[in-house]
Scaffold this motif. Structure first.
Motif, short mmCIF file in Angstrom:
data_model
loop_
_atom_site.label_atom_id
_atom_site.label_comp_id
_atom_site.label_asym_id
_atom_site.label_seq_id
_atom_site.Cartn_x
_atom_site.Cartn_y
_atom_site.Cartn_z
N ASN A 113 0.82 -1.21 0.00
CA ASN A 113 0.00 0.00 0.00
C ASN A 113 0.86 1.26 0.00
OD1 ASN A 113 -2.37 -1.44 -0.06
ND2 ASN A 113 -2.77 -1.28 2.13
N ASP A 114 1.90 1.27 0.82
CA ASP A 114 2.80 2.42 0.88
C ASP A 114 3.54 2.60 -0.44
OD1 ASP A 114 2.01 2.85 3.48
OD2 ASP A 114 3.77 1.90 4.38
N TYR A 115 3.99 1.48 -1.00
CA TYR A 115 4.72 1.50 -2.28
C TYR A 115 3.81 1.98 -3.41
CZ TYR A 115 6.59 -0.46 -6.62
OH TYR A 115 7.01 -0.64 -7.91
N PHE A 116 2.63 1.39 -3.52
CA PHE A 116 1.70 1.78 -4.59
C PHE A 116 1.29 3.24 -4.46
CE2 PHE A 116 0.24 -2.86 -5.10
CZ PHE A 116 1.05 -3.04 -6.20
N GLU A 117 1.08 3.71 -3.23
CA GLU A 117 0.68 5.10 -3.01
C GLU A 117 1.70 6.05 -3.64
OE1 GLU A 117 -1.76 8.14 -1.43
OE2 GLU A 117 -2.08 5.98 -1.24
N SER A 118 2.98 5.77 -3.42
CA SER A 118 4.03 6.64 -3.95
C SER A 118 4.15 6.52 -5.47
CB SER A 118 5.37 6.29 -3.29
OG SER A 118 6.39 7.12 -3.76
N ILE B 255 2.65 8.55 -11.35
CA ILE B 255 1.89 8.40 -12.60
C ILE B 255 0.92 9.56 -12.78
CG2 ILE B 255 0.19 6.96 -13.80
CD1 ILE B 255 1.51 4.54 -12.34
N PHE B 256 0.20 9.89 -11.71
CA PHE B 256 -0.77 10.98 -11.78
C PHE B 256 -0.09 12.34 -11.98
CE2 PHE B 256 -4.41 8.78 -9.26
CZ PHE B 256 -4.55 7.88 -10.30
N GLU B 257 1.12 12.49 -11.46
CA GLU B 257 1.83 13.76 -11.59
C GLU B 257 2.03 14.14 -13.04
OE1 GLU B 257 6.16 15.70 -10.34
OE2 GLU B 257 5.34 14.04 -9.17
N TYR B 258 2.21 13.12 -13.91
CA TYR B 258 2.42 13.37 -15.33
C TYR B 258 1.21 12.98 -16.17
CZ TYR B 258 7.14 14.46 -13.96
OH TYR B 258 8.24 15.06 -13.37
N LYS B 259 0.03 13.01 -15.52
CA LYS B 259 -1.26 12.83 -16.21
C LYS B 259 -1.41 11.46 -16.86
CE LYS B 259 -1.84 17.18 -15.17
NZ LYS B 259 -2.58 17.55 -13.95
N GLY B 260 -0.81 10.45 -16.26
CA GLY B 260 -1.00 9.09 -16.75
C GLY B 260 -2.24 8.47 -16.16
N ASP C 235 2.06 -7.48 -7.72
CA ASP C 235 2.93 -6.39 -7.26
C ASP C 235 3.37 -5.50 -8.43
OD1 ASP C 235 6.17 -7.55 -7.70
OD2 ASP C 235 4.44 -8.86 -7.98
N ALA C 236 2.79 -5.72 -9.60
CA ALA C 236 3.14 -4.94 -10.79
C ALA C 236 2.09 -3.86 -11.06
CB ALA C 236 3.27 -5.85 -12.01
N ILE C 237 2.51 -2.84 -11.80
CA ILE C 237 1.63 -1.74 -12.18
C ILE C 237 1.68 -1.58 -13.69
CG2 ILE C 237 1.22 0.75 -12.01
CD1 ILE C 237 2.63 0.73 -9.32
N MET C 238 0.51 -1.36 -14.31
CA MET C 238 0.44 -1.00 -15.72
C MET C 238 -0.18 0.38 -15.81
SD MET C 238 -1.71 -2.78 -18.83
CE MET C 238 -2.03 -1.87 -20.36
N MET D 51 9.54 7.77 -10.54
CA MET D 51 9.38 6.53 -9.76
C MET D 51 10.73 6.08 -9.20
SD MET D 51 6.67 4.55 -12.28
CE MET D 51 6.36 3.10 -11.27
N ARG D 52 11.78 6.23 -10.00
CA ARG D 52 13.13 5.91 -9.52
C ARG D 52 13.49 6.78 -8.32
NH1 ARG D 52 17.75 6.96 -13.78
NH2 ARG D 52 17.35 4.84 -14.53
N ARG D 53 13.20 8.09 -8.43
CA ARG D 53 13.51 9.01 -7.34
C ARG D 53 12.70 8.69 -6.09
NH1 ARG D 53 11.77 13.11 -4.66
NH2 ARG D 53 9.74 13.09 -5.71
#
Length: 348
Positions: free
Chosen positions: A116-121, A126-131, A139-142, A165-167
């Protein structure tokens, strides 16, 4: 007063009482009906309740997968525009490395809290760049950029998201290390291509998603990032969309399952506007020279360049180790005359 004669209360909760009580979300309008010759003489009132329960549920669901701004724009579209269409998009897949080994010693509630903590970040990135968050796959994200609403710079948005995401992962891991927990490693794959987007599923359950070879390549690049020892792999289509902004190392030409034409893949190093170490610059220089020799079938010279990376700079550079192994093989068994430098990517 005129103000009191017309009252509007949006998004109100209406509780009905009866054999089965229920709740409805309504937009409530109250208009008084007065005598035309004497506005102070009100003899009736018109009450209109617009049931927006389904719309609100849809909005609530959409806000989980995209920004509020994007969801509001999407709701303005006609339904047929969501039925299915071919679109130019960038697809991003990310996955936690060694997830099974990492979680097998944890309690169930610890795994859920960590995810939950990982996905939240990551979703915030993703939302920051309008994805659009397409789905969670374990445990994967698309994520998709350019659908359901078009974005001309979808590749650039996806690349910036991966770097963010790396940062964010670095900050996330610092907190884990401070509390004596194991840090996470992730792999990311990005491909830009034409895909089919629309409502897909059964009549009982449908979801708006994207399908096609372009999506499959994005998923395979995420998996291949393990082979090449990189955290972010991008396809040549994504690279060509923003070559002036990003610094990337061309790693290989791969042939994915079901295809015959090789695709160039790149390690996303960072942004050109941000400095990198001289150490990393030397690795990229020797690797590029090695790749030139390799594609020209000068395998002994190529080994010299890849070997320099291993001996002087990074003994664990997986991409160089892979090419050393191939060069040794080709020196013993040269490739066919029509060899174009492509290497079959067997893993899905």
């Amino acid at each position: 007063t005129a103000k009191d004669s017309r009252q509007y209360y949006p998004d109100q909760t209406l509780i009905s009482q009866g054999l089965e009580s229920s709740k409805h979300c309504v937009n409530l309008s109250i208009n008084s009906i007065a005598d035309a010759s004497d506005q102070t003489h009100v003899y009736a009132a018109l009450v209109v309740m617009d049931d927006i329960s389904d719309e609100k549920r849809l909005k609530t669901t959409m806000y989980r997968y995209m920004t509020q701004e994007l969801a509001e724009e999407l709701l303005k579209l006609d339904d047929h525009k969501l039925g299915g269409d071919r679109k130019e998009v960038s697809v991003l897949f990310s996955d936690i490395r060694g997830y099974t080994a990492l979680t097998e010693s944890l309690k169930a509630e610890e795994v859920v809290r960590m995810l939950n903590d990982y996905f939240e970040s990551m979703v915030d990135a993703i939302f920051e760049y309008k994805g659009t968050l397409d789905k969670y796959i374990g445990d994967a994200i698309m994520a998709v950029f350019g659908s359901p609403l078009p974005q001309e710079d979808h590749a650039w948005r996806a690349v910036q998201t991966a770097l963010e995401m790396r940062r964010r992962l670095k900050e996330f891991n610092q907190q884990r290390v401070e509390t004596n927990r194991k840090p996470l490693k992730i792999g990311i794959g990005i491909n830009s291509d034409s895909v089919i987007s629309g409502n897909i599923g059964s009549t009982k359950r449908m979801e708006f998603t994207s399908i096609g070879d372009g999506v499959n390549l994005g998923a395979r690049l995420e998996t291949a990032s393990k082979q090449y020892g990189c955290d972010i792999l991008i396809s040549e289509n994504t690279y060509r969309a923003c070559p002036e902004q990003i610094l990337a190392r061309e790693l290989d030409k791969v042939i994915v399952k079901g295809k015959t034409k090789p695709v160039s893949i790149y390690e996303l190093v960072g942004l050109k506007s941000e400095p990198i170490s001289e150490y990393k610059e030397r690795i990229i220089e020797h690797y590029d020279k090695g790749r030139q020799y390799y594609l020209q079938r000068q395998f002994a010279q190529a080994m010299g360049e890849f070997g320099t990376i291993i001996e002087k700079y990074d003994k664990d550079d997986q991409a160089s180790l892979l090419h050393l192994s191939r060069c040794q093989r080709f020196l013993q068994e040269p490739p066919k005359d029509d060899w174009d430098g492509g290497w079959k990517l067997l893993e899905k």
